[in-house]
Structure formats: structure tokens, C-alpha cells
Design a protein around this motif. Structure first.
Motif, short mmCIF file in Angstrom:
data_model
loop_
_atom_site.label_atom_id
_atom_site.label_comp_id
_atom_site.label_asym_id
_atom_site.label_seq_id
_atom_site.Cartn_x
_atom_site.Cartn_y
_atom_site.Cartn_z
N VAL A 87 0.82 -1.22 0.00
CA VAL A 87 0.00 0.00 0.00
C VAL A 87 0.85 1.26 0.00
N ASP A 88 1.92 1.27 0.76
CA ASP A 88 2.76 2.47 0.84
C ASP A 88 3.37 2.81 -0.52
N LEU A 89 3.82 1.80 -1.24
CA LEU A 89 4.39 2.02 -2.57
C LEU A 89 3.32 2.49 -3.55
N VAL A 90 2.13 1.93 -3.46
CA VAL A 90 1.02 2.37 -4.31
C VAL A 90 0.71 3.84 -4.04
N ALA A 91 0.69 4.25 -2.77
CA ALA A 91 0.42 5.65 -2.42
C ALA A 91 1.49 6.57 -3.00
N ILE A 92 2.74 6.18 -2.89
CA ILE A 92 3.84 6.98 -3.44
C ILE A 92 3.67 7.11 -4.96
N ASN A 93 3.40 6.00 -5.63
CA ASN A 93 3.26 6.03 -7.09
C ASN A 93 2.05 6.85 -7.52
N ALA A 94 0.94 6.75 -6.78
CA ALA A 94 -0.25 7.53 -7.12
C ALA A 94 0.06 9.03 -7.05
N LYS A 95 0.78 9.45 -6.00
CA LYS A 95 1.16 10.87 -5.87
C LYS A 95 2.05 11.29 -7.04
N LYS A 96 3.04 10.45 -7.38
CA LYS A 96 3.95 10.77 -8.50
C LYS A 96 3.20 10.94 -9.82
N LEU A 97 2.09 10.21 -9.97
CA LEU A 97 1.33 10.24 -11.21
C LEU A 97 0.21 11.28 -11.21
N GLY A 98 0.20 12.16 -10.21
CA GLY A 98 -0.76 13.25 -10.17
C GLY A 98 -1.99 13.01 -9.34
N GLY A 99 -2.05 11.90 -8.62
CA GLY A 99 -3.18 11.63 -7.74
C GLY A 99 -2.97 12.23 -6.37
N ASP A 100 -3.99 12.16 -5.55
CA ASP A 100 -3.93 12.62 -4.16
C ASP A 100 -4.24 11.45 -3.25
N ILE A 101 -3.66 11.46 -2.07
CA ILE A 101 -3.99 10.47 -1.05
C ILE A 101 -4.95 11.14 -0.08
N LEU A 102 -6.19 10.66 -0.05
CA LEU A 102 -7.22 11.27 0.80
C LEU A 102 -7.18 10.76 2.23
N PHE A 103 -6.71 9.53 2.39
CA PHE A 103 -6.69 8.92 3.73
C PHE A 103 -5.64 7.82 3.74
N LYS A 138 -7.35 9.54 -4.77
CA LYS A 138 -8.16 10.29 -5.73
C LYS A 138 -7.33 10.43 -6.99
N ASP A 139 -7.84 9.94 -8.12
CA ASP A 139 -7.07 10.01 -9.36
C ASP A 139 -7.09 11.44 -9.92
N PRO A 140 -6.28 11.73 -10.95
CA PRO A 140 -6.21 13.10 -11.48
C PRO A 140 -7.55 13.63 -12.00
N GLN A 141 -8.50 12.76 -12.31
CA GLN A 141 -9.81 13.21 -12.78
C GLN A 141 -10.82 13.37 -11.64
N GLY A 142 -10.42 13.01 -10.40
CA GLY A 142 -11.28 13.20 -9.24
C GLY A 142 -11.99 11.96 -8.74
#
Length: 126
Positions: free
Chosen positions: A80-96, A111-115
Motif C-alpha cells: 500500500v505504501d508504494l502504491v500511495a507513493i506512485n499515485a502521488k507521482k502520477l498526479g493523484g492525491d492520497i485522501l486517507f 483520488k485520481d487526477p480526474q477526481g
């Protein structure tokens, strides 16, 4: 046979976050015939959704009042931690999170870049 709980990339859990858990349980219990089992979690009560005795999801109180009630799918991942890091790098946000769920695993909401919102979860191994 592998289950969605141990297959990376599988959508294995569905969770309703709502402003009225009792009303939601009445509605979905009548519509789909689901049963519910309530457990105490760090953030309050969590209502496990059971379909013919099998856990398929949960219903919980909305901790972010600005968000309307909504369903979130949980995708099984190895880290999960790696997924969160990658999501942020790709323009997503971590909501929780990422945060541990006692006796279950570790999760985060993305939250992906489209919301759109989805969750990632790593389950504890037996």
C-alpha cells in the motif's frame, strides 16, 4: 483457487461511506437481501455486509462531511505504501492513509487526477 483478497490488482471489497448507516442498511438489506454484522473499529462502528454468509463489503460513517455518500472499491495490492507513493507521482492525491486496520491489513484512499476515488489494500497473511 485464488480470491480477490490475495490476488494483486483484484477488486475485492466494496464500501459505502454514508451519513446514515442505519438507513443504508435498511435500504440495501431490503433491496439485495444483505445481512450486516457490526464490529467496533478505531473510527467507530463498521457494518460488515454479508451475502449468503460471505463478507463482500462494509458500511461506515462518513468521516469527511463535505463528501456525499458514496461507494468505494478496494483493490488488493502487495504494498500500500508504494502504491500511495506512485499515485502521488502520477498526479493523484492520497485522501486517507496509508493506515493499518487491526487484524485486517493496511489501506489508503486515492483520488485520481480526474477526481475519482478508489482504495488500495494489503491484507495480512494468515
Amino acid at each position: 483457487m485464488d480470491s480477490a483478497f490475495n490476488t494483486a490488482g483484484a477488486l475485492g471489497w466494496h464500501e459505502l461511506t454514508t451519513h446514515n448507516t442505519e438507513e443504508a442498511m435498511r435500504f440495501y438489506g431490503e433491496v439485495f437481501g444483505w445481512q450486516f454484522r457490526t464490529v467496533k473499529m478505531p473510527h467507530g462502528h463498521y457494518h460488515l455486509i454479508e451475502n449468503q454468509g460471505v463478507g463482500i463489503g462494509g458500511i461506515t460513517d462518513n468521516l469527511l462531511p463535505a463528501l456525499p455518500s458514496h461507494w468505494t472499491g478496494y483493490v488488493t495490492v502487495t504494498d500500500v505504501d508504494l502504491v500511495a507513493i506512485n499515485a502521488k507521482k502520477l498526479g493523484g492525491d492520497i485522501l486517507f492513509g496509508p493506515e493499518d486496520i487491526p487484524k485486517v491489513g493496511r489501506f489508503c484512499w486515492i483520488k485520481d487526477p480526474q477526481g475519482a476515488i478508489i482504495a488500495a489494500i494489503s491484507y495480512l497473511t494468515a
